[in-house]
Scaffold this active site. Structure first.
Site, PDB file in Angstrom:
ATOM      1  CG  ASP A 159       7.581  10.518   0.252  1.00  0.00           C
ATOM      2  OD1 ASP A 159       7.544   9.581   1.092  1.00  0.00           O
ATOM      3  OD2 ASP A 159       6.563  11.172  -0.066  1.00  0.00           O
ATOM      4  CG  HIS A 160       9.100  13.588   3.579  1.00  0.00           C
ATOM      5  ND1 HIS A 160       8.937  14.020   2.276  1.00  0.00           N
ATOM      6  CD2 HIS A 160       7.960  13.923   4.229  1.00  0.00           C
ATOM      7  CE1 HIS A 160       7.758  14.601   2.157  1.00  0.00           C
ATOM      8  NE2 HIS A 160       7.150  14.552   3.322  1.00  0.00           N
ATOM      9  CB  CYS A 182       5.007   8.206  -0.869  1.00  0.00           C
ATOM     10  SG  CYS A 182       3.468   7.856  -1.728  1.00  0.00           S
ATOM     11  N   GLY A 183       3.712   8.260   1.773  1.00  0.00           N
ATOM     12  CA  GLY A 183       2.709   8.214   2.832  1.00  0.00           C
ATOM     13  C   GLY A 183       1.505   7.362   2.481  1.00  0.00           C
ATOM     14  N   GLY A 219       1.161   5.966  -0.866  1.00  0.00           N
ATOM     15  CA  GLY A 219       1.510   5.109  -1.995  1.00  0.00           C
ATOM     16  C   GLY A 219       0.933   5.610  -3.304  1.00  0.00           C
ATOM     17  N   GLY A 233       0.856   8.805  -4.682  1.00  0.00           N
ATOM     18  CA  GLY A 233       1.736   9.699  -5.442  1.00  0.00           C
ATOM     19  C   GLY A 233       2.840   8.940  -6.157  1.00  0.00           C
ATOM     20  CG  HIS A 260      -4.292 -11.756 -13.132  1.00  0.00           C
ATOM     21  ND1 HIS A 260      -5.547 -11.673 -12.570  1.00  0.00           N
ATOM     22  CD2 HIS A 260      -3.948 -13.067 -13.082  1.00  0.00           C
ATOM     23  CE1 HIS A 260      -5.934 -12.888 -12.204  1.00  0.00           C
ATOM     24  NE2 HIS A 260      -4.977 -13.747 -12.494  1.00  0.00           N
ATOM     25  CG  ASN A 261      -2.332  -6.356 -13.540  1.00  0.00           C
ATOM     26  OD1 ASN A 261      -2.654  -6.440 -12.354  1.00  0.00           O
ATOM     27  ND2 ASN A 261      -3.225  -6.329 -14.516  1.00  0.00           N
ATOM     28  NE  ARG A 280       2.538  10.249   6.567  1.00  0.00           N
ATOM     29  CZ  ARG A 280       2.798  11.377   5.914  1.00  0.00           C
ATOM     30  NH1 ARG A 280       1.981  11.806   4.967  1.00  0.00           N
ATOM     31  NH2 ARG A 280       3.869  12.082   6.208  1.00  0.00           N
ATOM     32  NE  ARG A 337      -7.337 -14.797 -18.011  1.00  0.00           N
ATOM     33  CZ  ARG A 337      -7.858 -15.438 -17.002  1.00  0.00           C
ATOM     34  NH1 ARG A 337      -8.413 -16.530 -17.173  1.00  0.00           N
ATOM     35  NH2 ARG A 337      -7.833 -14.973 -15.792  1.00  0.00           N
TER      36      ARG A 337
END
Length: 152
Positions: free
Chosen positions: A11-12, A68-69, A71, A73, A101-102, A112, A135
């Site tokens: 975003d901006h 984003c500012g 992270g 959102g 792991h994920n 920011r 696992r």
């Protein structure tokens, strides 16, 4: 060896960081797709998270980076899509672990919250870490199943 295609969007508030990361990744010879925004004018972060998620749907081997500012959102918006596993990180250890792991496929950064050198370190850790499997595979499959069951 062919490098992974990387989709980036912001975003901006994340515009300048995204542009810096696009240049950084191109220097490292990644195939980079810049989905915008391309100006500092105010835009809605969910639109850019959605744009990235749609681009990645037909490209399951790719990775994404959203900025984003804070992270937050972007990570919330991106995780609405069942094929996306987005993780907000602010240092390289978390970026490494979210891959190991994920099997995260999208990195979210707060422009920011952390500076450009830390952003680059997080990106490097994220892109250079493979999924460990084992696992952890069953846990990722549970996440995938629950998002499908909920009609996401």
């Amino acid at each position: 060896m062919k490098k992974t295609k990387i989709y980036l969007a912001a975003d901006h508030a994340g515009f300048e960081a995204k542009d810096m990361l696009v240049a950084y990744l191109k220097e490292k010879e990644y195939e980079v797709v810049d989905l915008g925004t391309h100006a500092k004018d105010s835009v809605d972060y969910p639109d850019y998270a959605q744009k990235l998620a749609k681009a990645m749907k037909d490209d399951p081997e790719s990775r994404g980076i959203l900025v984003c500012g804070s992270g937050v959102g972007m990570s919330i918006a991106a995780n609405r899509f069942p094929h996306i596993r987005a993780a907000l990180v602010s240092e390289p250890v978390s970026a490494t672990l979210t891959r190991k792991h994920n099997n995260a496929n999208v990195l979210c950064l707060g422009s920011r919250m952390i500076g450009s050198e830390m952003q680059k370190s997080c990106v490097d850790a994220f892109l250079n870490t493979p999924f460990e499997g084992g696992r952890h595979e069953a846990r990722v499959q549970k996440m995938n199943a629950s998002s499908t069951e909920q009609g996401a």
